[in-house]
Design an enzyme around this catalytic site. Structure first.
Site, PDB file in Angstrom:
ATOM      1  N   TYR A  33     -21.950  -7.870   8.501  1.00 44.16           N
ATOM      2  CA  TYR A  33     -21.739  -9.112   9.237  1.00 44.16           C
ATOM      3  C   TYR A  33     -20.330  -9.628   9.004  1.00 44.16           C
ATOM      4  O   TYR A  33     -19.608  -9.148   8.116  1.00 44.16           O
ATOM      5  CB  TYR A  33     -22.780 -10.169   8.848  1.00 44.16           C
ATOM      6  CG  TYR A  33     -22.598 -10.785   7.474  1.00 44.16           C
ATOM      7  CD1 TYR A  33     -22.842 -10.053   6.315  1.00 44.16           C
ATOM      8  CD2 TYR A  33     -22.160 -12.106   7.332  1.00 44.16           C
ATOM      9  CE1 TYR A  33     -22.669 -10.624   5.066  1.00 44.16           C
ATOM     10  CE2 TYR A  33     -21.993 -12.682   6.084  1.00 44.16           C
ATOM     11  CZ  TYR A  33     -22.252 -11.936   4.957  1.00 44.16           C
ATOM     12  OH  TYR A  33     -22.077 -12.496   3.724  1.00 44.16           O
ATOM     13  N   LYS A 149     -19.115  -5.776   3.543  1.00 45.13           N
ATOM     14  CA  LYS A 149     -19.756  -7.062   3.855  1.00 45.13           C
ATOM     15  C   LYS A 149     -21.137  -6.793   4.471  1.00 45.13           C
ATOM     16  O   LYS A 149     -21.365  -6.946   5.674  1.00 45.13           O
ATOM     17  CB  LYS A 149     -18.867  -7.905   4.773  1.00 45.13           C
ATOM     18  CG  LYS A 149     -19.255  -9.392   4.748  1.00 45.13           C
ATOM     19  CD  LYS A 149     -18.178 -10.268   5.313  1.00 45.13           C
ATOM     20  CE  LYS A 149     -18.628 -11.690   5.572  1.00 45.13           C
ATOM     21  NZ  LYS A 149     -18.974 -12.462   4.379  1.00 45.13           N
ATOM     22  N   GLU A 182     -16.798 -13.025  -8.488  1.00 43.61           N
ATOM     23  CA  GLU A 182     -16.627 -13.907  -7.324  1.00 43.61           C
ATOM     24  C   GLU A 182     -17.855 -14.790  -7.201  1.00 43.61           C
ATOM     25  O   GLU A 182     -18.794 -14.676  -7.982  1.00 43.61           O
ATOM     26  CB  GLU A 182     -16.432 -13.077  -6.051  1.00 43.61           C
ATOM     27  CG  GLU A 182     -17.629 -12.210  -5.708  1.00 43.61           C
ATOM     28  CD  GLU A 182     -17.427 -11.357  -4.452  1.00 43.61           C
ATOM     29  OE1 GLU A 182     -16.654 -11.743  -3.573  1.00 43.61           O
ATOM     30  OE2 GLU A 182     -18.083 -10.299  -4.381  1.00 43.61           O
ATOM     31  N   LEU A 207     -15.682  -8.838  -2.762  1.00 44.34           N
ATOM     32  CA  LEU A 207     -15.357  -8.702  -1.341  1.00 44.34           C
ATOM     33  C   LEU A 207     -13.929  -9.205  -1.143  1.00 44.34           C
ATOM     34  O   LEU A 207     -13.557 -10.249  -1.685  1.00 44.34           O
ATOM     35  CB  LEU A 207     -16.314  -9.559  -0.504  1.00 44.34           C
ATOM     36  CG  LEU A 207     -16.067  -9.503   1.001  1.00 44.34           C
ATOM     37  CD1 LEU A 207     -16.552  -8.178   1.590  1.00 44.34           C
ATOM     38  CD2 LEU A 207     -16.752 -10.668   1.708  1.00 44.34           C
TER      39      LEU A 207
HETATM   40  N1  PLP Z   1     -17.292 -13.109  -1.398  1.00 42.67           N
HETATM   41  C1  PLP Z   1     -18.544 -13.106  -0.906  1.00 42.67           C
HETATM   42  C2  PLP Z   1     -19.633 -12.458  -1.708  1.00 42.67           C
HETATM   43  C3  PLP Z   1     -18.805 -13.705   0.334  1.00 42.67           C
HETATM   44  O1  PLP Z   1     -20.056 -13.687   0.818  1.00 42.67           O
HETATM   45  C4  PLP Z   1     -17.748 -14.324   1.049  1.00 42.67           C
HETATM   46  C5  PLP Z   1     -17.988 -14.962   2.344  1.00 42.67           C
HETATM   47  O2  PLP Z   1     -19.068 -15.073   2.824  1.00 42.67           O
HETATM   48  C6  PLP Z   1     -16.473 -14.314   0.500  1.00 42.67           C
HETATM   49  C7  PLP Z   1     -16.268 -13.690  -0.732  1.00 42.67           C
HETATM   50  C8  PLP Z   1     -15.310 -14.956   1.195  1.00 42.67           C
HETATM   51  O3  PLP Z   1     -14.898 -14.165   2.296  1.00 42.67           O
HETATM   52  P1  PLP Z   1     -14.161 -14.807   3.553  1.00 42.67           P
HETATM   53  O4  PLP Z   1     -12.990 -15.554   3.023  1.00 42.67           O
HETATM   54  O5  PLP Z   1     -13.773 -13.628   4.367  1.00 42.67           O
HETATM   55  O6  PLP Z   1     -15.161 -15.698   4.227  1.00 42.67           O
END
Ligand code: PLP
Length: 285
Positions: A33, A149, A182, A207
């Protein structure tokens, strides 16, 4: 106004929008996603989100369901049909519908695509940013491929609920070495006592957040001191500031970690400045 969702080629009222019970997303969490911020009716960093989508799909050997320009039309049309000024657009692609079997279907079916969009309450987000939020720390019990993701988010769901149960809004995962990886749905950052902005490198264990990537550009351009390195929970407790980044929260100050105040227990100056600066470095489409 009723919400509209895009499902496999059709725009449908939300309550009528559904996928088959043998969709592999439902059966195996076999899908990926993306979430993009929508601001002033435009998508924020669509190009980077679509590049990450392609990478996630490639890693899982799921074909891109349609060319990227067509996908872009669907994203924008879903935003338009839902009259989203400020909010989010959500895109999910799964390996599609097939009789339940662990191995990939043969012949390969067509991926399922779902797009939804919703408004966010701009004022309440700004209020949250000016109050700051609390996080808790939890052991990182996820699989190794958190760089993808994937919709397989059960550890994240449990971590987030543990946070809510303790009156916090986010959980920070901690690896075997006591280092923060994270958040359950965000990347984690601290500012040290001597003003260095610190976040974990994206090579392993997290991620690669799009907001994180854009914020790194902003930090460099604003002339702040930056260290991309892992940091421990103890360092986070002793930090001057802390914050998280994600497409839905942009830069959100953290004012308590495991019940201990961060710095003076108020949103920090650097986090607030980066929140304001962020959209100057983002792309709009
Ligand atoms: N890390 C995780 C586990 C996430 O689910 C998300 C966003 O949903 C992020 C980091 C941040 O990613 P982004 O800045 O692309 O939304």
């Amino acid at each position: 106004m009723s919400r509209i969702a895009y499902v496999n080629g059709r725009y449908l009222p939300h309550r009528a929008a559904s996928v088959h019970i043998e969709d592999r997303g439902y059966q195996f969490a076999d899908g990926v996603y993306e979430v993009c911020e929508v601001r002033g009716g435009r998508l924020v960093d669509e190009r980077r989100h679509m590049a990450r989508l392609q990478r996630s799909l490639t890693e899982l050997r799921i074909p891109l369901p349609m060319p990227l320009p067509a996908l872009s039309v669907v994203l924008h049309e879903t935003v338009r049909r839902n009259r989203v000024g400020n909010g989010l657009v959500y895109l999910q692609v799964t390996r599609g519908v097939a009789r339940r079997d662990f191995a990939f279907p043969s012949p390969e079916g067509s991926p399922s695509v779902v797009v939804t969009a919703r408004r966010l309450d701009f004022a309440s987000n700004e209020k949250r940013a000016s109050d700051g939020m609390s996080v808790i720390t939890v052991p990182d019990n996820r699989w190794e491929r958190v760089d993808i993701k994937s919709v397989s988010l059960l550890p994240n769901v449990l971590a987030k609920q543990a946070a809510y149960d303790k009156g916090a809004r986010e959980a920070w995962f901690v690896d075997h070495d006591g280092q923060v990886t994270e958040g359950a749905s965000s990347n984690a950052w601290i500012v040290t006592a001597d003003g260095k902005v610190v976040t974990r490198p994206a090579e392993r264990g997290i991620l690669r957040g799009i907001t994180r990537t854009v914020l790194l550009d902003a930090i460099k351009a604003e002339g702040l001191k930056l260290e991309e390195r892992p940091f421990t929970v103890a360092e986070a407790y002793a930090a001057k500031e802390a914050f998280v980044t994600s497409a839905s929260q942009i830069v959100m100050p953290v004012v308590r970690i495991d019940g201990r105040p961060v710095g003076e227990g108020r949103p920090g100056r650097i986090a607030a400045a980066l929140r304001t600066a962020f959209h100057r470095y983002a792309e709009f489409s």
